[in-house]
Design a protein around this motif. Structure first.
Motif, PDB file in Angstrom:
ATOM      1  N   GLN A  26      32.175  36.840  39.189  1.00  0.00           N
ATOM      2  CA  GLN A  26      33.611  37.084  39.201  1.00  0.00           C
ATOM      3  C   GLN A  26      34.002  37.919  37.980  1.00  0.00           C
ATOM      4  N   ASN A  27      35.098  38.634  38.091  1.00  0.00           N
ATOM      5  CA  ASN A  27      35.512  39.571  37.036  1.00  0.00           C
ATOM      6  C   ASN A  27      35.492  38.946  35.652  1.00  0.00           C
ATOM      7  N   ASP A  28      36.188  37.832  35.445  1.00  0.00           N
ATOM      8  CA  ASP A  28      36.239  37.236  34.108  1.00  0.00           C
ATOM      9  C   ASP A  28      34.933  36.563  33.706  1.00  0.00           C
ATOM     10  N   VAL A  29      34.170  36.075  34.658  1.00  0.00           N
ATOM     11  CA  VAL A  29      32.925  35.379  34.338  1.00  0.00           C
ATOM     12  C   VAL A  29      31.893  36.353  33.778  1.00  0.00           C
ATOM     13  N   VAL A  30      31.828  37.563  34.332  1.00  0.00           N
ATOM     14  CA  VAL A  30      30.800  38.508  33.903  1.00  0.00           C
ATOM     15  C   VAL A  30      31.347  39.668  33.070  1.00  0.00           C
ATOM     16  N   ALA A  31      32.604  39.613  32.678  1.00  0.00           N
ATOM     17  CA  ALA A  31      33.216  40.721  31.924  1.00  0.00           C
ATOM     18  C   ALA A  31      32.420  41.088  30.676  1.00  0.00           C
ATOM     19  N   HIS A  56      25.650  39.728  29.448  1.00  0.00           N
ATOM     20  CA  HIS A  56      24.474  40.503  29.058  1.00  0.00           C
ATOM     21  C   HIS A  56      23.971  41.298  30.265  1.00  0.00           C
ATOM     22  N   ASP A  57      23.735  42.591  30.099  1.00  0.00           N
ATOM     23  CA  ASP A  57      23.211  43.484  31.140  1.00  0.00           C
ATOM     24  C   ASP A  57      23.993  43.335  32.456  1.00  0.00           C
ATOM     25  N   ARG A  58      25.307  43.251  32.330  1.00  0.00           N
ATOM     26  CA  ARG A  58      26.177  43.051  33.499  1.00  0.00           C
ATOM     27  C   ARG A  58      25.831  43.994  34.651  1.00  0.00           C
ATOM     28  N   ASP A  59      25.825  45.308  34.379  1.00  0.00           N
ATOM     29  CA  ASP A  59      25.638  46.283  35.451  1.00  0.00           C
ATOM     30  C   ASP A  59      24.255  46.190  36.086  1.00  0.00           C
ATOM     31  N   GLY A  60      23.229  45.975  35.279  1.00  0.00           N
ATOM     32  CA  GLY A  60      21.880  45.849  35.825  1.00  0.00           C
ATOM     33  C   GLY A  60      21.724  44.616  36.695  1.00  0.00           C
ATOM     34  N   VAL A  61      22.282  43.509  36.245  1.00  0.00           N
ATOM     35  CA  VAL A  61      22.201  42.267  37.022  1.00  0.00           C
ATOM     36  C   VAL A  61      22.961  42.418  38.341  1.00  0.00           C
ATOM     37  N   ILE A  62      24.150  42.991  38.290  1.00  0.00           N
ATOM     38  CA  ILE A  62      24.941  43.173  39.517  1.00  0.00           C
ATOM     39  C   ILE A  62      24.215  44.113  40.483  1.00  0.00           C
ATOM     40  N   ALA A  63      23.593  45.155  39.975  1.00  0.00           N
ATOM     41  CA  ALA A  63      22.826  46.055  40.840  1.00  0.00           C
ATOM     42  C   ALA A  63      21.680  45.311  41.518  1.00  0.00           C
ATOM     43  N   ASN A  64      20.997  44.434  40.778  1.00  0.00           N
ATOM     44  CA  ASN A  64      19.912  43.644  41.375  1.00  0.00           C
ATOM     45  C   ASN A  64      20.445  42.689  42.426  1.00  0.00           C
ATOM     46  N   ILE A  65      21.577  42.061  42.163  1.00  0.00           N
ATOM     47  CA  ILE A  65      22.166  41.159  43.153  1.00  0.00           C
ATOM     48  C   ILE A  65      22.559  41.944  44.400  1.00  0.00           C
ATOM     49  N   ARG A  75      42.506  30.231  40.404  1.00  0.00           N
ATOM     50  CA  ARG A  75      42.261  30.696  41.770  1.00  0.00           C
ATOM     51  C   ARG A  75      43.334  31.708  42.180  1.00  0.00           C
ATOM     52  N   GLY A  76      42.889  32.840  42.710  1.00  0.00           N
ATOM     53  CA  GLY A  76      43.793  33.890  43.147  1.00  0.00           C
ATOM     54  C   GLY A  76      44.062  34.967  42.112  1.00  0.00           C
ATOM     55  N   SER A  77      43.733  34.710  40.851  1.00  0.00           N
ATOM     56  CA  SER A  77      43.976  35.702  39.790  1.00  0.00           C
ATOM     57  C   SER A  77      42.960  36.838  39.896  1.00  0.00           C
ATOM     58  N   ASP A  78      43.241  37.947  39.221  1.00  0.00           N
ATOM     59  CA  ASP A  78      42.308  39.077  39.211  1.00  0.00           C
ATOM     60  C   ASP A  78      40.972  38.664  38.591  1.00  0.00           C
ATOM     61  N   GLY A  79      41.004  37.895  37.512  1.00  0.00           N
ATOM     62  CA  GLY A  79      39.777  37.445  36.862  1.00  0.00           C
ATOM     63  C   GLY A  79      38.923  36.553  37.734  1.00  0.00           C
ATOM     64  N   TRP A  80      39.547  35.859  38.688  1.00  0.00           N
ATOM     65  CA  TRP A  80      38.854  34.956  39.608  1.00  0.00           C
ATOM     66  C   TRP A  80      38.143  35.708  40.731  1.00  0.00           C
ATOM     67  N   GLN A  81      38.589  36.921  41.013  1.00  0.00           N
ATOM     68  CA  GLN A  81      38.023  37.705  42.117  1.00  0.00           C
ATOM     69  C   GLN A  81      36.572  38.090  41.833  1.00  0.00           C
ATOM     70  N   TYR A  82      35.807  38.256  42.916  1.00  0.00           N
ATOM     71  CA  TYR A  82      34.446  38.780  42.785  1.00  0.00           C
ATOM     72  C   TYR A  82      34.503  40.214  42.278  1.00  0.00           C
ATOM     73  N   VAL A  83      33.462  40.630  41.546  1.00  0.00           N
ATOM     74  CA  VAL A  83      33.417  42.002  41.034  1.00  0.00           C
ATOM     75  C   VAL A  83      33.447  42.975  42.213  1.00  0.00           C
ATOM     76  N   PRO A  84      34.053  44.150  42.035  1.00  0.00           N
ATOM     77  CA  PRO A  84      34.185  45.082  43.147  1.00  0.00           C
ATOM     78  C   PRO A  84      32.856  45.638  43.667  1.00  0.00           C
ATOM     79  N   GLU A  85      31.808  45.582  42.853  1.00  0.00           N
ATOM     80  CA  GLU A  85      30.499  46.084  43.288  1.00  0.00           C
ATOM     81  C   GLU A  85      29.846  45.211  44.357  1.00  0.00           C
ATOM     82  N   LEU A  86      30.304  43.980  44.501  1.00  0.00           N
ATOM     83  CA  LEU A  86      29.731  43.048  45.482  1.00  0.00           C
ATOM     84  C   LEU A  86      30.801  42.683  46.498  1.00  0.00           C
TER      85      LEU A  86
END
Length: 192
Positions: free
Chosen positions: A18-23, A26-35, A61-72
């Motif tokens: 989620q946006n706030d969880v992974v903001a 560590h290696d956010r973009d690489g991990v998201i690409a692997n997922i 719940r419902g906030s922007d930070g709660w949403q899943y990252v746009p890459e997934l």
């Protein structure tokens, strides 16, 4: 090797990306690409993809930070599990969703390594599932200001100990994104 009867299938769990969880992860973009790669592979192989989304007082719940990252992007037919505890099984319908799909083996990805990932891995193992942690598809933020090791050490340590985790009739284990398969007879790196 799950202890759950008639559960031959494998599912991919995508936990709290989620946006706030992974903001600041560590290696956010690489991990998201692997997922994302794993989500595409699971879909191509016909394996269930189950999304888990956390909410609490700090993650509304419902906030922007709660949403899943746009890459997934979750598919319309893919289950979404809402949780408020670290273990994705606690007070959720995750076990029922997995039972409906005949799942006895979980491929675990997401965030945070030292909280919801560890809790869910242990929760799965004690409930009878085999649980494989994807070594390069989980992450955490830097908690060293609170006495934790740097995030790369937290991730490495979790990979190290989970590679050898076992219980009667159940296995942990780790695999890298490139090694993960979802079909029957798939090789299971670091699992025995």
């Amino acid at each position: 090797m799950t202890t759950l009867m008639d559960r031959p299938h494998t599912a991919l769990l995508v936990i709290d990306v989620q946006n706030d969880v992974v903001a600041n992860a560590h290696d956010r973009d690489g991990v998201i690409a692997n997922i994302r790669t794993l989500v595409e592979r699971a879909r191509a192989e016909g394996a269930p993809v189950v999304w888990v989304q956390h909410a609490d007082d700090d993650l509304t719940r419902g906030s922007d930070g709660w949403q899943y990252v746009p890459e997934l992007v979750r598919g319309d037919a893919e289950p979404l599990i809402h949780k408020s505890y670290g273990d994705s099984f606690e007070e959720t319908d995750l076990a029922e969703v997995l039972a409906e799909r005949g799942v006895g083996r979980l491929i675990v990805t997401g965030a945070q390594t030292d909280a919801c990932i560890r809790a869910t891995l242990h929760g799965a193992l004690v409930r009878g599932y085999d649980a494989v942690l994807v070594a390069d598809a989980h992450t955490t933020e830097d908690q060293s200001a609170y006495g934790a090791p740097p995030p790369e050490q937290v991730i490495a340590h979790t990979n190290l100990y989970w590679a050898w985790e076992r219980a009667p009739g159940r296995r942990g284990g780790t695999a890298r994104t490139a090694e993960v398969g979802f079909g029957p007879g798939t090789s299971r790196p670091d699992e025995g």
